[in-house]
Scaffold this motif. Structure first.
Motif, mmCIF file in Angstrom:
data_model
loop_
_atom_site.group_PDB
_atom_site.id
_atom_site.type_symbol
_atom_site.label_atom_id
_atom_site.label_comp_id
_atom_site.label_asym_id
_atom_site.label_seq_id
_atom_site.Cartn_x
_atom_site.Cartn_y
_atom_site.Cartn_z
ATOM 1 N N GLU A 187 81.277 38.581 14.137
ATOM 2 C CA GLU A 187 81.748 38.963 12.720
ATOM 3 C C GLU A 187 81.488 40.422 12.208
ATOM 4 O OE1 GLU A 187 82.564 36.987 10.209
ATOM 5 O OE2 GLU A 187 82.972 35.252 11.284
ATOM 6 N N TRP A 188 80.412 40.836 12.802
ATOM 7 C CA TRP A 188 80.406 42.411 12.617
ATOM 8 C C TRP A 188 81.727 43.317 12.996
ATOM 9 C CZ3 TRP A 188 78.571 46.141 9.607
ATOM 10 C CH2 TRP A 188 78.671 47.380 10.030
ATOM 11 N N ASP A 189 82.084 43.061 14.360
ATOM 12 C CA ASP A 189 83.234 43.589 14.399
ATOM 13 C C ASP A 189 84.592 43.313 13.978
ATOM 14 O OD1 ASP A 189 81.915 44.777 16.634
ATOM 15 O OD2 ASP A 189 82.371 43.126 18.135
ATOM 16 N N ALA A 190 84.825 42.072 13.342
ATOM 17 C CA ALA A 190 85.712 41.495 12.518
ATOM 18 C C ALA A 190 85.604 42.541 11.190
ATOM 19 C CB ALA A 190 85.741 40.040 12.328
ATOM 20 N N LEU A 191 84.310 42.622 10.590
ATOM 21 C CA LEU A 191 84.236 43.213 9.411
ATOM 22 C C LEU A 191 84.577 44.719 9.348
ATOM 23 C CD1 LEU A 191 83.262 43.764 6.449
ATOM 24 C CD2 LEU A 191 81.029 43.939 7.182
ATOM 25 N N VAL A 192 84.082 45.420 10.695
ATOM 26 C CA VAL A 192 84.518 46.811 11.167
ATOM 27 C C VAL A 192 86.110 46.802 11.043
ATOM 28 C CG1 VAL A 192 84.549 48.618 12.755
ATOM 29 C CG2 VAL A 192 82.384 47.291 12.176
ATOM 30 N N ARG A 193 86.813 45.766 11.737
ATOM 31 C CA ARG A 193 88.035 46.165 11.795
ATOM 32 C C ARG A 193 88.876 46.097 10.434
ATOM 33 N NH1 ARG A 193 87.517 42.708 16.426
ATOM 34 N NH2 ARG A 193 87.943 40.754 14.973
ATOM 35 N N ARG A 194 88.403 45.287 9.598
ATOM 36 C CA ARG A 194 88.941 45.279 8.359
ATOM 37 C C ARG A 194 88.498 46.627 7.344
ATOM 38 N NH1 ARG A 194 86.727 39.857 8.384
ATOM 39 N NH2 ARG A 194 84.887 40.683 7.046
ATOM 40 N N THR A 195 87.438 46.986 7.622
ATOM 41 C CA THR A 195 87.057 48.184 7.015
ATOM 42 C C THR A 195 87.956 49.393 7.548
ATOM 43 O OG1 THR A 195 84.896 47.488 6.969
ATOM 44 C CG2 THR A 195 85.039 49.905 6.688
ATOM 45 N N ARG A 196 88.261 49.485 8.801
ATOM 46 C CA ARG A 196 88.818 50.636 9.302
ATOM 47 C C ARG A 196 90.395 50.521 8.611
ATOM 48 N NH1 ARG A 196 87.173 50.867 15.463
ATOM 49 N NH2 ARG A 196 84.972 52.122 15.196
ATOM 50 N N LEU A 197 90.873 49.509 8.323
ATOM 51 C CA LEU A 197 92.100 49.270 7.825
ATOM 52 C C LEU A 197 92.430 49.709 6.450
ATOM 53 C CD1 LEU A 197 93.318 45.631 9.583
ATOM 54 C CD2 LEU A 197 94.305 47.998 10.205
ATOM 55 N N ALA A 198 91.134 49.527 5.590
ATOM 56 C CA ALA A 198 91.210 49.672 4.253
ATOM 57 C C ALA A 198 90.997 51.523 3.806
ATOM 58 C CB ALA A 198 90.027 49.318 3.534
ATOM 59 N N SER A 199 91.867 51.673 2.706
ATOM 60 C CA SER A 199 91.820 52.877 2.361
ATOM 61 C C SER A 199 91.079 53.030 1.247
ATOM 62 C CB SER A 199 93.415 53.378 2.001
ATOM 63 O OG SER A 199 93.853 52.564 1.151
ATOM 64 N N GLY A 200 90.621 54.348 0.811
ATOM 65 C CA GLY A 200 89.916 54.514 -0.389
ATOM 66 C C GLY A 200 88.368 54.427 -0.220
ATOM 67 N N THR A 201 87.867 54.112 -1.304
ATOM 68 C CA THR A 201 86.324 53.746 -1.292
ATOM 69 C C THR A 201 86.183 52.230 -0.574
ATOM 70 O OG1 THR A 201 86.051 55.445 -2.810
ATOM 71 C CG2 THR A 201 84.213 53.653 -2.449
ATOM 72 N N VAL A 202 85.234 52.187 0.273
ATOM 73 C CA VAL A 202 84.726 50.923 0.664
ATOM 74 C C VAL A 202 83.378 50.440 0.577
ATOM 75 C CG1 VAL A 202 84.857 49.109 2.913
ATOM 76 C CG2 VAL A 202 86.651 50.915 2.708
ATOM 77 N N VAL A 203 83.123 49.319 0.225
ATOM 78 C CA VAL A 203 81.788 48.798 -0.286
ATOM 79 C C VAL A 203 81.579 47.636 0.685
ATOM 80 C CG1 VAL A 203 79.992 47.945 -1.932
ATOM 81 C CG2 VAL A 203 82.105 49.448 -2.576
ATOM 82 N N LEU A 204 80.540 47.732 1.370
ATOM 83 C CA LEU A 204 79.604 46.777 2.222
ATOM 84 C C LEU A 204 78.309 46.454 1.513
ATOM 85 C CD1 LEU A 204 80.512 48.043 5.950
ATOM 86 C CD2 LEU A 204 81.990 46.641 4.300
ATOM 87 N N SER A 205 78.061 45.133 1.697
ATOM 88 C CA SER A 205 76.941 44.850 1.013
ATOM 89 C C SER A 205 76.020 43.412 1.531
ATOM 90 C CB SER A 205 77.229 44.279 -0.639
ATOM 91 O OG SER A 205 76.004 44.003 -1.229
ATOM 92 N N HIS A 206 75.177 43.676 2.169
ATOM 93 C CA HIS A 206 74.206 42.474 2.463
ATOM 94 C C HIS A 206 72.732 42.995 2.339
ATOM 95 C CE1 HIS A 206 72.399 38.461 3.687
ATOM 96 N NE2 HIS A 206 73.764 38.296 2.948
ATOM 97 N N GLU A 207 71.783 42.165 2.088
ATOM 98 C CA GLU A 207 70.328 42.742 2.002
ATOM 99 C C GLU A 207 69.813 42.663 3.221
ATOM 100 O OE1 GLU A 207 70.757 38.279 0.204
ATOM 101 O OE2 GLU A 207 71.937 40.320 0.182
ATOM 102 N N LEU A 208 70.186 41.570 4.234
ATOM 103 C CA LEU A 208 70.007 41.537 5.605
ATOM 104 C C LEU A 208 69.858 43.162 6.377
ATOM 105 C CD1 LEU A 208 70.864 38.422 7.298
ATOM 106 C CD2 LEU A 208 68.642 39.232 6.067
ATOM 107 N N PHE A 209 70.745 43.976 5.878
ATOM 108 C CA PHE A 209 70.836 45.444 6.236
ATOM 109 C C PHE A 209 69.569 46.330 6.100
ATOM 110 C CE2 PHE A 209 75.809 44.906 5.333
ATOM 111 C CZ PHE A 209 76.049 44.613 6.835
ATOM 112 N N ALA A 210 69.048 45.873 5.078
ATOM 113 C CA ALA A 210 67.530 46.609 5.121
ATOM 114 C C ALA A 210 66.816 46.431 6.278
ATOM 115 C CB ALA A 210 66.994 46.068 3.768
ATOM 116 N N VAL A 211 66.729 45.281 7.150
ATOM 117 C CA VAL A 211 65.817 45.347 8.106
ATOM 118 C C VAL A 211 66.467 45.579 9.484
ATOM 119 C CG1 VAL A 211 64.385 43.225 7.021
ATOM 120 C CG2 VAL A 211 66.408 42.690 8.581
ATOM 121 N N ALA A 212 67.603 46.166 9.516
ATOM 122 C CA ALA A 212 68.289 46.680 10.562
ATOM 123 C C ALA A 212 67.227 47.740 11.579
ATOM 124 C CB ALA A 212 69.416 47.252 10.554
ATOM 125 N N LYS A 213 67.196 47.439 12.677
ATOM 126 C CA LYS A 213 66.537 48.469 13.589
ATOM 127 C C LYS A 213 67.239 49.831 13.784
ATOM 128 C CE LYS A 213 64.171 44.667 16.023
ATOM 129 N NZ LYS A 213 63.738 44.061 17.313
#
Length: 358
Positions: A63-89
């Motif tokens: 799912e992360w790789d899929a999100l990255v692919r969608r992100t790379r296809l987007a132009s302009g300003t991209v917003v990603l959001s989830h609270e679990l990112f707070a605990v990333a090592k």
């Protein structure tokens, strides 16, 4: 790119839902929220962080790789959001930066609220996720833990210097944005939208979706229910299906009664931690939106403090009756393929009923 990393229980559910509901209109203004077919980025966050979330580990693979692919296809300003990112090592944070691309101007956004509300909210979230600690024990473990090294979820997800120092290893301070929400939370969308370069009016569809809090009676009932379900061996996945959704989210959160707050003797300690957070934020040179004084807990109420571990039998009884109604309504709506879950619940209840001292 703006990566909103939490913290949990700071209006993140509301912000994510509003971004999703208004993604088409925001896209017309150059703000992209690339969820794809999903409503949020939970699975991508589970995949990136490597959290062993019961029932979702296999589902989250790729799912992360899929999100990255969608992100790379987007132009302009991209917003990603989830609270679990707070605990990333740190290793996962470096992976995120590498995957999103060296040419990306990455910004990190952390929304924060006063520590008193966050402590009580974090304890409740633990109960929702099949926890059974008393508030007294939770608070004792928190006070005695080392905020920068503790494995406790509260310190990993809520300690502002810890979270932002981890992300600050790949993002310069001027591109780290700390949004300190006022005690009313009234300006959360206004503060967030302007931080990502959007006008608040670009997202006209509002939402009432929030991760609502529990009252003292509801929390105690849920804690005691979790203890009994663990005794009969109910697994976490079934707990989520039969307890978290129909009882907690659909029922108890709609009837929250007596509010939960810190005991008066904890306020001096909590004030000290919140002041440390504010001083660090100013000294670190990050972009602070709002007033760091709003990180301080609100003072104790004049009419005394209610111990959330002892709300009184009537409050617990009312919560139990509400929960029973929620289960019955859920059972009435479920199709036959789901009946096996009902049968498992009945068998568990019978085993529990046969136990001495029930």
């Amino acid at each position: 790119m703006f990566l909103h990393v939490g913290a949990p229980k700071t209006g993140t559910t509301y912000l994510q839902d509003r971004l999703f509901l208004n993604r088409t209109n925001l896209g017309r203004h150059g703000i992209k929220y690339p969820t794809g077919m999903r409503e949020d980025m939970f699975l991508a966050a589970v995949d990136l962080t490597g959290i062993k979330w019961p029932g979702f580990v296999d589902m989250a693979k790729g799912e992360w790789d899929a999100l990255v692919r969608r992100t790379r296809l987007a132009s302009g300003t991209v917003v990603l959001s989830h609270e679990l990112f707070a605990v990333a090592k740190p290793s996962r944070i470096r992976k995120a930066a590498e995957d999103l691309g060296p040419g990306t101007e990455l910004h990190v956004v952390l929304t924060a609220r006063d520590i008193g509300r966050q402590l009580t909210a974090d304890w409740q979230e633990g109960l929702k996720m099949y926890g059974s600690k008393t508030f007294e024990r939770f608070l004792k473990e928190t006070v005695e833990g080392d905020p920068r090294t503790s494995k406790q979820w509260f310190w990993r997800a809520q300690h502002i210097p810890r979270v932002l120092s981890n992300w600050g290893a790949i993002v310069p301070p001027e591109r780290i944005h700390l949004l300190v929400l006022p005690h009313s939370d009234a300006d959360v969308w206004d503060m967030f939208s302007r931080t990502i370069g959007a006008e608040p009016s670009w997202a006209p569809k509002d939402t009432d979706r929030r991760n609502a809090s529990l009252g003292a009676g509801e929390a105690t009932m849920l804690r005691q229910l979790n203890k009994r379900l663990k005794r009969v061996g109910l697994d976490r996945e079934t707990h989520r299906s039969l307890v978290l959704n129909p009882i907690v989210y659909d029922t108890l959160s709609q009837h929250a009664g007596l509010p939960i707050s810190l005991p008066p003797e904890s306020y001096e300690w909590a004030n000290g931690v919140a002041k440390e957070w504010g001083d660090w934020s100013v000294a670190a040179g990050i972009d602070v939106v709002g007033d760091v004084a709003d990180l301080l807990p609100e003072p104790p109420a004049d009419d005394g403090w209610l111990n959330p571990d002892r709300p009184g039998p009537r409050a617990v009884r009312d919560a139990a009756l509400d929960a029973l109604v929620g289960v019955i309504l859920e059972a009435a709506q479920r199709p036959d393929p789901e009946a096996r879950l009902s049968r498992r619940a009945v068998r568990a209840a019978r085993r529990l009923a046969r136990r001495p001292g029930r």
